[in-house]
Write an enzyme that holds these catalytic residues in place. Structure first.
Site, PDB file in Angstrom:
ATOM      1  N   PHE A 148       0.859  -1.186   0.000  1.00 20.20           N
ATOM      2  CA  PHE A 148       0.000   0.000   0.000  1.00 20.20           C
ATOM      3  C   PHE A 148       0.896   1.237   0.000  1.00 20.20           C
ATOM      4  CE2 PHE A 148      -2.561  -3.354   1.897  1.00 20.20           C
ATOM      5  CZ  PHE A 148      -3.772  -3.217   1.235  1.00 20.20           C
ATOM      6  N   LEU A 149       1.720   1.338  -1.029  1.00 18.17           N
ATOM      7  CA  LEU A 149       2.713   2.401  -1.104  1.00 18.17           C
ATOM      8  C   LEU A 149       2.235   3.492  -2.045  1.00 18.17           C
ATOM      9  CD1 LEU A 149       5.926   0.180  -1.494  1.00 18.17           C
ATOM     10  CD2 LEU A 149       4.920   1.080   0.624  1.00 18.17           C
ATOM     11  N   ASN A 213      -8.050   0.153  -3.224  1.00 19.08           N
ATOM     12  CA  ASN A 213      -7.734   1.050  -4.331  1.00 19.08           C
ATOM     13  C   ASN A 213      -8.978   1.457  -5.114  1.00 19.08           C
ATOM     14  OD1 ASN A 213      -5.056   1.284  -3.766  1.00 19.08           O
ATOM     15  ND2 ASN A 213      -4.331   0.015  -5.444  1.00 19.08           N
ATOM     16  N   PHE A 254      -8.019  12.259  -0.432  1.00 16.02           N
ATOM     17  CA  PHE A 254      -8.512  11.947  -1.776  1.00 16.02           C
ATOM     18  C   PHE A 254      -9.772  12.733  -2.139  1.00 16.02           C
ATOM     19  CE2 PHE A 254      -5.723   8.488  -0.751  1.00 16.02           C
ATOM     20  CZ  PHE A 254      -5.058   8.240  -1.950  1.00 16.02           C
ATOM     21  N   HIS A 256      -9.779  15.757  -3.495  1.00 15.30           N
ATOM     22  CA  HIS A 256      -9.174  16.871  -4.213  1.00 15.30           C
ATOM     23  C   HIS A 256      -9.577  16.780  -5.678  1.00 15.30           C
ATOM     24  CE1 HIS A 256      -6.776  17.740  -0.665  1.00 15.30           C
ATOM     25  NE2 HIS A 256      -6.427  16.459  -0.624  1.00 15.30           N
ATOM     26  N   GLY A 258      -9.762  17.316  -9.641  1.00 16.90           N
ATOM     27  CA  GLY A 258      -8.701  17.436 -10.638  1.00 16.90           C
ATOM     28  C   GLY A 258      -9.109  16.840 -11.966  1.00 16.90           C
ATOM     29  N   GLY A 262      -4.815   8.695 -12.158  1.00 18.24           N
ATOM     30  CA  GLY A 262      -3.924   7.960 -13.055  1.00 18.24           C
ATOM     31  C   GLY A 262      -2.956   7.148 -12.222  1.00 18.24           C
ATOM     32  N   CYS A 265      -1.542   2.244 -10.146  1.00 20.82           N
ATOM     33  CA  CYS A 265      -2.431   1.400  -9.343  1.00 20.82           C
ATOM     34  C   CYS A 265      -3.911   1.554  -9.682  1.00 20.82           C
ATOM     35  CB  CYS A 265      -2.218   1.681  -7.860  1.00 20.82           C
ATOM     36  SG  CYS A 265      -0.601   1.184  -7.235  1.00 20.82           S
ATOM     37  N   ARG A 333       2.622   6.767 -15.946  1.00 21.14           N
ATOM     38  CA  ARG A 333       1.605   5.770 -16.281  1.00 21.14           C
ATOM     39  C   ARG A 333       0.193   6.323 -16.064  1.00 21.14           C
ATOM     40  NH1 ARG A 333       4.195   0.696 -13.103  1.00 21.14           N
ATOM     41  NH2 ARG A 333       4.940   2.434 -11.817  1.00 21.14           N
TER      42      ARG A 333
END
Length: 437
Positions: A148-149, A213, A254, A256, A258, A262, A265, A333
């Site tokens: 979970f990085l 995720n 999370f 925010h 935008g 992307g 993950c 990515r």
């Protein structure tokens, strides 16, 4: 540690920092050469210092000889890539299974095999079966320990995690006890800071990674939709997000707005989770819709820029600040910049861009006509429109008056809401952002 990519290198270096002897096996000759010569092939704050420190002490080594690396090992982590398989959204497990077979062939005694890569439900069972088929003479233990990085803060995430999830194959109680003992010892330093360590079964551990995720991806997509609604009704998405985030059941992370998520993950894992659900005979409708909305959003952001230019960007000079999918990484990515800038170039725009870390990675992925600059003000020089695509902290401190002197035009499209609208409007800009009046 089989694989010296992002997950393998960060995890291996952090285990070494815990005091464990770690051998990282990397087959890519260019990546291995960099590691052997003290160069870090990825950008991650703080990683170079930890790698350097632990290679000097001898706790962290690199090589391409798998048999030598596992000869005296207690546990072998598989940290190879699991990209999206073409055509069906499933994770490509060919590298995981190939690594499993190589480990089985090289093993001299009992080992704990741990999947660190993000893998679909059932992968651990398949790994166990491959080990049994390849080497029936050896009793292997199998575990799942998903990472979970967060890119940009991976060291802190490993050293001070919200939680550690460990799934153990409990087919054999004796092997399960051995696997649990090894994993407890590996993560022993985290017990001292009382980090939650959750032991469960293989399937639960594997699904937890995808579920986490996918939920975060839905959270990002939700706040983006609320930002669009704010623009329609005159509300302010910053205040909406703050009001939501102060609710402890929701929290601020999370939320925010935008141009869409992307990275390595969220896109891959949401697609894989829908495929897992389909294989189980059901649909994950929320996740499916999240994917559709996120993909559409990137096209909408390109349309927003074109509309701000008066309906056409042909022959317009556009400055772009930020290319990576998020700050503090060089990862391109699934970055929002890829479809957005490709569309603008196709429409005849002239792009000059700057990113503190991502330009080398961006060059082969974006149209060749893009002009890469050495700093933010250079990217804004004589442009008609300036677009913010990544919220690097260095961009926040740019003086609006100096920027106004640098640009030819007066249009700023801030897709990350990094600046105060009133400051830039006072400097003479036509400033627009996401979800703010």
């Amino acid at each position: 540690m089989i694989g010296g990519g992002y997950v393998g290198l960060v995890s291996g270096a952090c285990f070494a920092e815990f005091g464990t002897d770690v051998a990282i096996v990397e087959q890519d000759p260019h990546k291995l050469d960099a590691l052997l010569n003290g160069r870090i092939p990825i950008y991650e704050p703080g990683l170079d210092a930890i790698v350097s420190k632990n290679t000097e002490t001898g706790r962290l080594t690199f090589g391409n000889d798998l048999a030598a690396a596992i000869a005296n090992a207690d546990a072998v982590f598989i940290a190879v890539g699991t990209p999206t398989r073409r055509g069906d959204g499933h994770a490509d497990l060919s590298y995981v299974y190939a690594a499993t077979r190589e480990i089985a062939k090289a093993a001299k005694n009992s080992l704990l095999i741990v999947t660190k890569s993000t893998v679909p439900v059932g992968t651990g069972r398949q790994v166990a079966q491959i080990l049994k088929d390849e080497r029936p003479d050896i009793e292997f233990s199998v575990a799942s320990n998903p990472e979970f990085l967060r890119e940009g803060s991976a060291i802190d995430d490993f050293m001070r995690p919200d939680r550690v999830i460990i799934g153990i194959d409990n087919t054999s109680p004796e092997q399960a006890d051995r696997a649990t003992e090894i994993m407890r010892e590996l993560y022993r330093p985290l017990y001292l800071i009382e980090a939650p360590i959750v032991f469960t079964d293989l399937e639960t551990a594997e699904l937890t990674k995808y579920a986490a995720n996918a939920f975060l991806a839905m959270k990002v997509t939700f706040i983006n939709e609320m930002a669009d609604l704010c623009e329609k009704v005159g509300a302010n998405i910053h205040d909406v997000a703050k009001g939501m985030g102060l609710d402890r059941r929701i929290n601020r992370r999370f939320l925010h707005a935008g141009p869409g998520y992307g990275g390595s993950c969220f896109p891959k894992d949401t697609r894989a989770l829908t495929a897992i659900a389909q294989d189980a005979g059901m649909r994950s409708r929320l996740v499916e819709t999240t994917i559709e909305i996120n993909e559409a959003r990137k096209s909408q952001m390109a349309e927003r820029i074109i509309a701000a230019a008066g309906g056409s960007v042909h022959s317009k000079k556009i400055g772009v600040l930020g290319l990576t999918f998020k700050p503090d990484t060089d990862d391109m990515r699934e970055a929002a910049s890829l479809p957005i800038l490709t569309r603008l170039c196709d429409e005849g725009a002239h792009i000059q861009a700057f990113d503190p870390e991502g330009m080398d990675a961006a060059r082969p992925l974006l149209p060749e006509v893009i002009d890469y600059r050495q700093d933010a003000l250079s990217a804004a020089e004589d442009v008609d429109i300036l677009v913010i695509l990544t919220e690097w902290n260095a961009f926040r401190a740019i003086d609006p008056k100096r920027l106004r002197e640098t640009m030819r035009g007066d249009i700023i499209i801030d897709l990350r809401n990094i600046w105060k609208p009133e400051s830039f409007r006072a400097a003479g800009f036509k400033y627009s952002s996401i979800g703010r009046p």
